[in-house]
Design a protein around this motif. Sequence first.
Motif, PDB file in Angstrom:
ATOM      1  N   ARG A  46       0.843  -1.200   0.000  1.00 17.91           N
ATOM      2  CA  ARG A  46       0.000   0.000   0.000  1.00 17.91           C
ATOM      3  C   ARG A  46       0.873   1.243   0.000  1.00 17.91           C
ATOM      4  O   ARG A  46       1.793   1.380   0.808  1.00 17.91           O
ATOM      5  CB  ARG A  46      -0.929   0.003   1.213  1.00 17.91           C
ATOM      6  N   HIS A  47       0.591   2.155  -0.913  1.00 22.36           N
ATOM      7  CA  HIS A  47       1.397   3.362  -1.037  1.00 22.36           C
ATOM      8  C   HIS A  47       0.941   4.384  -0.004  1.00 22.36           C
ATOM      9  O   HIS A  47      -0.234   4.751   0.040  1.00 22.36           O
ATOM     10  CB  HIS A  47       1.267   3.951  -2.442  1.00 22.36           C
ATOM     11  N   PRO A  48       1.858   4.861   0.832  1.00 24.27           N
ATOM     12  CA  PRO A  48       1.456   5.844   1.861  1.00 24.27           C
ATOM     13  C   PRO A  48       1.209   7.211   1.246  1.00 24.27           C
ATOM     14  O   PRO A  48       1.870   7.613   0.295  1.00 24.27           O
ATOM     15  CB  PRO A  48       2.673   5.888   2.791  1.00 24.27           C
ATOM     16  N   HIS A  49       0.256   7.936   1.795  1.00 25.79           N
ATOM     17  CA  HIS A  49       0.041   9.327   1.384  1.00 25.79           C
ATOM     18  C   HIS A  49       1.112  10.179   2.057  1.00 25.79           C
ATOM     19  O   HIS A  49       1.301  10.112   3.265  1.00 25.79           O
ATOM     20  CB  HIS A  49      -1.357   9.793   1.792  1.00 25.79           C
ATOM     21  N   SER A  50       1.810  10.974   1.261  1.00 21.27           N
ATOM     22  CA  SER A  50       2.916  11.757   1.807  1.00 21.27           C
ATOM     23  C   SER A  50       3.077  13.024   0.992  1.00 21.27           C
ATOM     24  O   SER A  50       2.843  13.040  -0.211  1.00 21.27           O
ATOM     25  CB  SER A  50       4.217  10.940   1.753  1.00 21.27           C
TER      26      SER A  50
END
Length: 265
Positions: free
Chosen positions: A36-40
């Motif tokens: 899962r790609h983190p929101h950053s």
Amino acid sequence: MAGEPKPHIRPISNIVIVIAMETEALPIVNRFQLTRHPHSSSVSLSFSLRLHMFPERVPWVRYLGTYKDLSINLIWPGKDPASRVDSIGTIPSALVTYAAIQALQPDLIINAGTTGGFKAKGASIGDIFIISDSAFHDRRIPIPGFDLYGVGLRKAFDTPNLTKELNLKVGKLSTGDSLDMTLQDESVIMANDATVIDMEGAAIAYVADLLKVPAIFVKAVTNIVDGDKPIVEEFLENLAAVADALDPAVEQVINFINGKSLSEL
């Protein structure tokens, strides 16, 4: 550039999978060990669209990873912020498909998901279908020209070799934004000659066609629309088990695609 192979000849390397529900997505995420790609917001602006492709505050979810020679991104519209249920339906799927194509420039879109099927057309619970054509059944606009626009008939990318090799059923898909089926819906679905129905496929086909990205559709049957059980009851009863059956089917499709060009599908 001179010397670069044409898109339909070079091997496929970048795939985006669009899935409407978390229950459908997670078995595939786990099978391909996607992250899962983190929101950053720590990345520089010039790379923000490609690496952090969604606007802030939207619920959309991106999983990513590599499998053999393929870069895989799985996009799920996430939970609706107000109701906290899966953001199903044509609008969320169209939005995430557009955002994913703009940011990731995939060679191929795969819409994988569950579907209702018609036993009169040969569908049974757990069957896996490759979609040949998609259309809408709830955009009724009885004005010449607009009527055809409302139906929105589109052909999926043709995959004769994949279908033959994996021995998958082929059928037409009809899409609407309701889980039940009114008499008007049924009439249009019959006119669409649909074998299966869902709530996102034709919208994804519209966006993919608009942006000229090939799209294929892998659908697993959860409920029999012309059967004896109520649609909602049978859908909920079979959702988890059929989502688990969808997972290996998607793996078969991905394995077939690996190392091949679009023209070889």
